[in-house]
Design a protein around this motif. Structure first.
Motif, PDB file in Angstrom:
ATOM      1  N   ARG A   1      11.426  -5.394  -2.826  1.00  0.00           N
ATOM      2  CA  ARG A   1      10.035  -5.025  -2.546  1.00  0.00           C
ATOM      3  C   ARG A   1       9.095  -5.603  -3.600  1.00  0.00           C
ATOM      4  NH1 ARG A   1      10.600   0.172  -2.372  1.00  0.00           N
ATOM      5  NH2 ARG A   1      10.623   0.421  -0.092  1.00  0.00           N
ATOM      6  N   PHE A   2       9.493  -5.519  -4.846  1.00  0.00           N
ATOM      7  CA  PHE A   2       8.692  -6.041  -5.955  1.00  0.00           C
ATOM      8  C   PHE A   2       8.471  -7.550  -5.800  1.00  0.00           C
ATOM      9  CE2 PHE A   2       8.525  -8.135 -10.102  1.00  0.00           C
ATOM     10  CZ  PHE A   2       7.532  -7.426 -10.757  1.00  0.00           C
ATOM     11  N   ARG A   3       9.545  -8.287  -5.511  1.00  0.00           N
ATOM     12  CA  ARG A   3       9.428  -9.748  -5.389  1.00  0.00           C
ATOM     13  C   ARG A   3       8.563 -10.147  -4.204  1.00  0.00           C
ATOM     14  NH1 ARG A   3      12.390 -13.373  -2.493  1.00  0.00           N
ATOM     15  NH2 ARG A   3      14.211 -12.008  -2.221  1.00  0.00           N
ATOM     16  N   LEU A   4       8.771  -9.520  -3.063  1.00  0.00           N
ATOM     17  CA  LEU A   4       7.982  -9.865  -1.889  1.00  0.00           C
ATOM     18  C   LEU A   4       6.499  -9.587  -2.108  1.00  0.00           C
ATOM     19  CD1 LEU A   4      10.244  -8.620   1.065  1.00  0.00           C
ATOM     20  CD2 LEU A   4       9.955 -10.953   0.217  1.00  0.00           C
ATOM     21  N   ALA A   5       6.196  -8.463  -2.778  1.00  0.00           N
ATOM     22  CA  ALA A   5       4.798  -8.122  -3.045  1.00  0.00           C
ATOM     23  C   ALA A   5       4.154  -9.152  -3.963  1.00  0.00           C
ATOM     24  CB  ALA A   5       4.704  -6.724  -3.662  1.00  0.00           C
TER      25      ALA A   5
ATOM     26  N   ASN B   1       0.305  -9.844  -4.688  1.00  0.00           N
ATOM     27  CA  ASN B   1      -0.022  -8.461  -5.028  1.00  0.00           C
ATOM     28  C   ASN B   1       0.597  -8.066  -6.361  1.00  0.00           C
ATOM     29  OD1 ASN B   1      -1.362  -7.699  -2.429  1.00  0.00           O
ATOM     30  ND2 ASN B   1       0.676  -8.170  -1.626  1.00  0.00           N
ATOM     31  N   TYR B   2      -0.193  -7.477  -7.235  1.00  0.00           N
ATOM     32  CA  TYR B   2       0.351  -7.055  -8.520  1.00  0.00           C
ATOM     33  C   TYR B   2       1.021  -5.698  -8.386  1.00  0.00           C
ATOM     34  CZ  TYR B   2       0.948  -5.506 -13.268  1.00  0.00           C
ATOM     35  OH  TYR B   2       1.503  -5.031 -14.434  1.00  0.00           O
ATOM     36  N   MET B   3       2.323  -5.701  -8.393  1.00  0.00           N
ATOM     37  CA  MET B   3       3.100  -4.466  -8.445  1.00  0.00           C
ATOM     38  C   MET B   3       3.641  -4.344  -9.863  1.00  0.00           C
ATOM     39  SD  MET B   3       6.405  -3.258  -6.168  1.00  0.00           S
ATOM     40  CE  MET B   3       5.432  -2.972  -4.692  1.00  0.00           C
ATOM     41  N   SER B   4       3.445  -3.214 -10.476  1.00  0.00           N
ATOM     42  CA  SER B   4       3.831  -3.031 -11.870  1.00  0.00           C
ATOM     43  C   SER B   4       5.344  -3.129 -12.046  1.00  0.00           C
ATOM     44  CB  SER B   4       3.350  -1.671 -12.370  1.00  0.00           C
ATOM     45  OG  SER B   4       3.858  -1.416 -13.659  1.00  0.00           O
ATOM     46  N   SER B   5       5.757  -3.760 -13.123  1.00  0.00           N
ATOM     47  CA  SER B   5       7.187  -3.869 -13.431  1.00  0.00           C
ATOM     48  C   SER B   5       7.753  -2.536 -13.921  1.00  0.00           C
ATOM     49  CB  SER B   5       7.420  -4.960 -14.484  1.00  0.00           C
ATOM     50  OG  SER B   5       6.649  -4.720 -15.642  1.00  0.00           O
TER      51      SER B   5
ATOM     52  N   TYR C   1       0.834  -1.207   0.000  1.00  0.00           N
ATOM     53  CA  TYR C   1       0.000   0.000   0.000  1.00  0.00           C
ATOM     54  C   TYR C   1       0.868   1.255   0.000  1.00  0.00           C
ATOM     55  CZ  TYR C   1      -3.227   3.606   1.578  1.00  0.00           C
ATOM     56  OH  TYR C   1      -3.956   4.774   1.681  1.00  0.00           O
ATOM     57  N   LEU C   2       1.893   1.267   0.858  1.00  0.00           N
ATOM     58  CA  LEU C   2       2.772   2.424   0.939  1.00  0.00           C
ATOM     59  C   LEU C   2       3.513   2.663  -0.377  1.00  0.00           C
ATOM     60  CD1 LEU C   2       4.263   1.844   4.516  1.00  0.00           C
ATOM     61  CD2 LEU C   2       2.739   3.721   3.823  1.00  0.00           C
ATOM     62  N   SER C   3       3.928   1.583  -1.020  1.00  0.00           N
ATOM     63  CA  SER C   3       4.675   1.717  -2.277  1.00  0.00           C
ATOM     64  C   SER C   3       3.798   2.258  -3.396  1.00  0.00           C
ATOM     65  CB  SER C   3       5.256   0.363  -2.683  1.00  0.00           C
ATOM     66  OG  SER C   3       4.232  -0.516  -3.105  1.00  0.00           O
ATOM     67  N   GLN C   4       2.493   2.010  -3.315  1.00  0.00           N
ATOM     68  CA  GLN C   4       1.584   2.474  -4.361  1.00  0.00           C
ATOM     69  C   GLN C   4       1.078   3.892  -4.111  1.00  0.00           C
ATOM     70  OE1 GLN C   4       0.888   0.114  -7.087  1.00  0.00           O
ATOM     71  NE2 GLN C   4       2.660  -0.599  -5.937  1.00  0.00           N
ATOM     72  N   ASN C   5       1.264   4.375  -2.879  1.00  0.00           N
ATOM     73  CA  ASN C   5       0.639   5.651  -2.525  1.00  0.00           C
ATOM     74  C   ASN C   5       1.583   6.700  -1.961  1.00  0.00           C
ATOM     75  OD1 ASN C   5      -2.468   5.083  -2.785  1.00  0.00           O
ATOM     76  ND2 ASN C   5      -1.609   3.281  -1.780  1.00  0.00           N
TER      77      ASN C   5
ATOM     78  N   GLU D   1       5.872   8.560  -2.172  1.00  0.00           N
ATOM     79  CA  GLU D   1       7.214   8.640  -2.738  1.00  0.00           C
ATOM     80  C   GLU D   1       8.185   8.010  -1.741  1.00  0.00           C
ATOM     81  OE1 GLU D   1       8.286   9.888  -5.606  1.00  0.00           O
ATOM     82  OE2 GLU D   1       6.277  10.410  -6.317  1.00  0.00           O
ATOM     83  N   ASP D   2       9.121   7.226  -2.234  1.00  0.00           N
ATOM     84  CA  ASP D   2      10.072   6.543  -1.351  1.00  0.00           C
ATOM     85  C   ASP D   2      11.453   6.630  -1.973  1.00  0.00           C
ATOM     86  OD1 ASP D   2      11.570   4.904   0.248  1.00  0.00           O
ATOM     87  OD2 ASP D   2       9.996   3.396   0.485  1.00  0.00           O
ATOM     88  N   ASN D   3      12.364   7.285  -1.260  1.00  0.00           N
ATOM     89  CA  ASN D   3      13.709   7.446  -1.794  1.00  0.00           C
ATOM     90  C   ASN D   3      14.416   6.129  -2.048  1.00  0.00           C
ATOM     91  OD1 ASN D   3      13.569  10.246  -1.795  1.00  0.00           O
ATOM     92  ND2 ASN D   3      14.266  10.415   0.348  1.00  0.00           N
ATOM     93  N   ASP D   4      14.046   5.096  -1.277  1.00  0.00           N
ATOM     94  CA  ASP D   4      14.686   3.799  -1.459  1.00  0.00           C
ATOM     95  C   ASP D   4      14.332   3.162  -2.791  1.00  0.00           C
ATOM     96  OD1 ASP D   4      14.681   2.691   2.006  1.00  0.00           O
ATOM     97  OD2 ASP D   4      16.223   3.670   0.805  1.00  0.00           O
ATOM     98  N   GLU D   5      13.283   3.711  -3.471  1.00  0.00           N
ATOM     99  CA  GLU D   5      12.906   3.190  -4.785  1.00  0.00           C
ATOM    100  C   GLU D   5      14.075   3.301  -5.761  1.00  0.00           C
ATOM    101  OE1 GLU D   5      10.240   1.811  -6.162  1.00  0.00           O
ATOM    102  OE2 GLU D   5       8.756   1.917  -4.569  1.00  0.00           O
ATOM    103  N   HIS D   6      14.984   4.218  -5.517  1.00  0.00           N
ATOM    104  CA  HIS D   6      16.103   4.436  -6.432  1.00  0.00           C
ATOM    105  C   HIS D   6      17.260   3.473  -6.165  1.00  0.00           C
ATOM    106  CE1 HIS D   6      13.915   7.924  -7.727  1.00  0.00           C
ATOM    107  NE2 HIS D   6      13.944   8.442  -6.514  1.00  0.00           N
ATOM    108  N   ASN D   7      17.099   2.640  -5.177  1.00  0.00           N
ATOM    109  CA  ASN D   7      18.088   1.606  -4.880  1.00  0.00           C
ATOM    110  C   ASN D   7      17.615   0.315  -5.549  1.00  0.00           C
ATOM    111  OD1 ASN D   7      19.144  -0.750  -3.393  1.00  0.00           O
ATOM    112  ND2 ASN D   7      20.109   0.779  -2.067  1.00  0.00           N
TER     113      ASN D   7
END
Length: 525
Positions: free
Chosen positions: A161-165, A170-174, A142-146, A148-154
């Motif tokens: 995060r993508f794999r665990l979701a 949970n469908y997280m977009s590639s 939920y947090l990743s979809q709603n 901004e997260d600086n760690d996204e650039h890592n």
């Protein structure tokens, strides 16, 4: 699971599958007709089988499978060896609650929480914390979809995060990986020195579904660069990368993965001593439980063999016994209606084996489509998917069984993977003893191509089937997730047994070492 009947299922069905090809067409016809009337009188069924046993054996195409190397090994485990001590139970409970507290108190929006969940899962401990992990990953998703997260650039964090979701359905977009690519869709070269990031992205790429070109590119990019850096890595990291390239998380049997990862984790300098100790203790305690079950299963099987004089009777009579006992136990639990679906699948399997026997005796090589229509049944994917649920303690609705019996995409995909991997692994050996044509021979005959070209087509079909399974495991699902996960574990088992050779029938294959890791060698604490 109803422990009183699960060993029977494993033993009888394995025996049925490995021995059925020792029957000739006439004998299969008798078995087929007998199973077609499951509700008939027992005396008549036995009479038919006795008649089949008198038929000439001259036309049988014997597989001549080698004997097991384990013999009576698992009979040697007495109650003293398999007993879990009070001290072990108390220490295990204490460590479990400490880890639960760590899991609950670590913030969901932190990298530490992602790493902790991943570590717990890979160490084989997640079954203790299903509720906590489910809640945490839902919050993380939920947090990743709603936000901004600086760690996204890592790269490492984004891929983890993508794999665990996705593992949780949970469908997280590639598209989250687009920031790591150039305008041409290729991944930026500056990531080639980030081994942990490459490893994380590599594992994430195995969660791909159809039409995710960025993950196709990710798999090529990470595989190429991870293979190239192996000689320059430290021993600990080298083991991690080598194991991942050979057995990615998505395709690994959880208990096998846990056994191997405990060793890997212990050699990571930043490991948590408490978590490591808990993982070792938990593995050893589960191993004792499994050894106790193996001991009971082995004893039961010996008794059955003493009372059954021929292979044909063991196939037929054994299956009658297991279905009868299943029905008796399930009736006491108010679940007798489930046995209908188990019998239905067994009838379909026998009919499919019968068709293959007819093809063999007629020297008939079917078209690929006709072969696969029958082959997905003989792969036993649907049968095991349903039978394994019949004896589960969980509430499973009639609608769920009906859905499975109608061969949904996830079961068709799993059966396709099993059929094609099995054919690639042993078709050459089978053809030496007069065996029905495999997909390899069917494809070569239909399209006039080489064996290698047939392999290419088969691998393509397997890859597409894996994507189908990944898609079917994303929410919303038609049935509860625990039902679908059994199919995922089935293809993991298939992939492990058939990856390099036919580990299902060859007792000296690499599967021997895995059995030793799981059931023979305990872990020093």
């Amino acid at each position: 699971m109803s422990q009183s009947i699960s060993p029977l299922i494993c033993s009888h069905f394995a025996k049925f599958q490995s021995n059925i090809w020792r029957c000739n067409t006439s004998q299969l016809r008798v078995i087929h007709s007998s199973y077609a009337s499951f509700g008939g009188r027992r005396k008549e069924r036995v009479r038919r089988m006795n008649r089949a046993m008198d038929l000439s054996s001259s036309s049988r195409h014997l597989a001549d499978f080698p004997s097991t190397i384990w013999g009576d090994h698992f009979l040697s485990y007495n109650s003293e060896i398999t007993e879990i001590t009070t001290q072990e139970k108390n220490e295990h409970e204490l460590l479990k609650e400490i880890v639960r507290k760590m899991l609950v108190e670590t913030l969901d929006n932190s990298t530490q929480k992602l790493v902790l969940i991943d570590t717990i899962q890979r160490l084989g401990l997640a079954y203790h914390f299903n509720y906590e992990i489910e809640n945490s990953i839902q919050n993380i998703f939920y947090l990743s979809q709603n936000s901004e997260d600086n760690d996204e650039h890592n790269l490492y964090v984004a891929a983890l995060r993508f794999r665990l979701a996705r593992q949780q359905g949970n469908y997280m977009s590639s598209d989250v990986f687009k920031q790591f690519t150039n305008h041409d869709g290729k991944f930026k070269e500056n990531h080639t020195n980030d081994v942990q990031g490459l490893l994380s992205l590599y594992e994430a790429a195995h969660m791909r579904v159809h039409d995710e070109e960025i993950l196709e590119e990710a798999l090529i990019f990470t595989t190429t660069h991870l293979e190239s850096v192996i000689p320059n890595l430290s021993n600990s990291l080298k083991v991690q990368v080598t194991e991942a390239l050979s057995h990615p998380i998505r395709k690994t049997i959880p208990r096998v993965g846990a056994r191997k990862y405990i060793y890997i984790y212990e050699n990571i300098g930043t490991h948590n001593d408490l978590l490591l100790k808990f993982a070792k203790l938990d593995f050893n305690m589960l191993q004792k439980l499994h050894l106790k079950e193996l001991n009971e299963l082995t004893r039961w099987d010996e008794g059955a063999m003493d009372s059954l004089p021929t292979y044909l009777r063991s196939i037929y009579q054994g299956l009658l016994d297991v279905f009868n006992e299943m029905e008796e136990v399930l009736a006491k639990e108010g679940k007798a209606d489930r046995i209908y679906y188990a019998k239905k699948e067994m009838k379909k399997l026998v009919a499919a084996y019968f068709k293959e026997a007819q093809w063999l005796n007629a020297n008939y090589i079917p078209k690929c489509e006709e072969y696969m229509k029958n082959g997905v049944v003989t792969s036993t994917g649907t049968m095991y998917g349903i039978i394994s649920l019949v004896v589960m303690e969980e509430i499973i609705t009639k609608e769920a069984f009906e859905w499975l019996a109608n061969e949904p995409l996830i079961l068709r995909a799993a059966s396709t993977i099993c059929r094609l991997m099995d054919d690639m692994a042993d078709h050459e050996v089978e053809q030496q003893r007069e065996h029905v044509a495999s997909f390899v021979e069917c494809y070569m005959e239909e399209y006039g191509v080489s064996k290698q070209e047939a392999y290419v087509e088969m691998r393509k079909k397997i890859t597409n089937a894996c994507k189908d399974i990944n898609k079917e495991l994303l929410r919303p699902t038609a049935v509860p997730m625990f039902i679908l996960e059994r199919t995922l574990n089935f293809i993991r088992l298939v992939g492990t047994f058939l990856k390099d050779d036919d580990g299902y029938t060859n007792p000296k294959s690499q599967v021997k070492d895995l059995i030793a890791l799981l059931f023979v060698e305990s872990i020093d604490i």
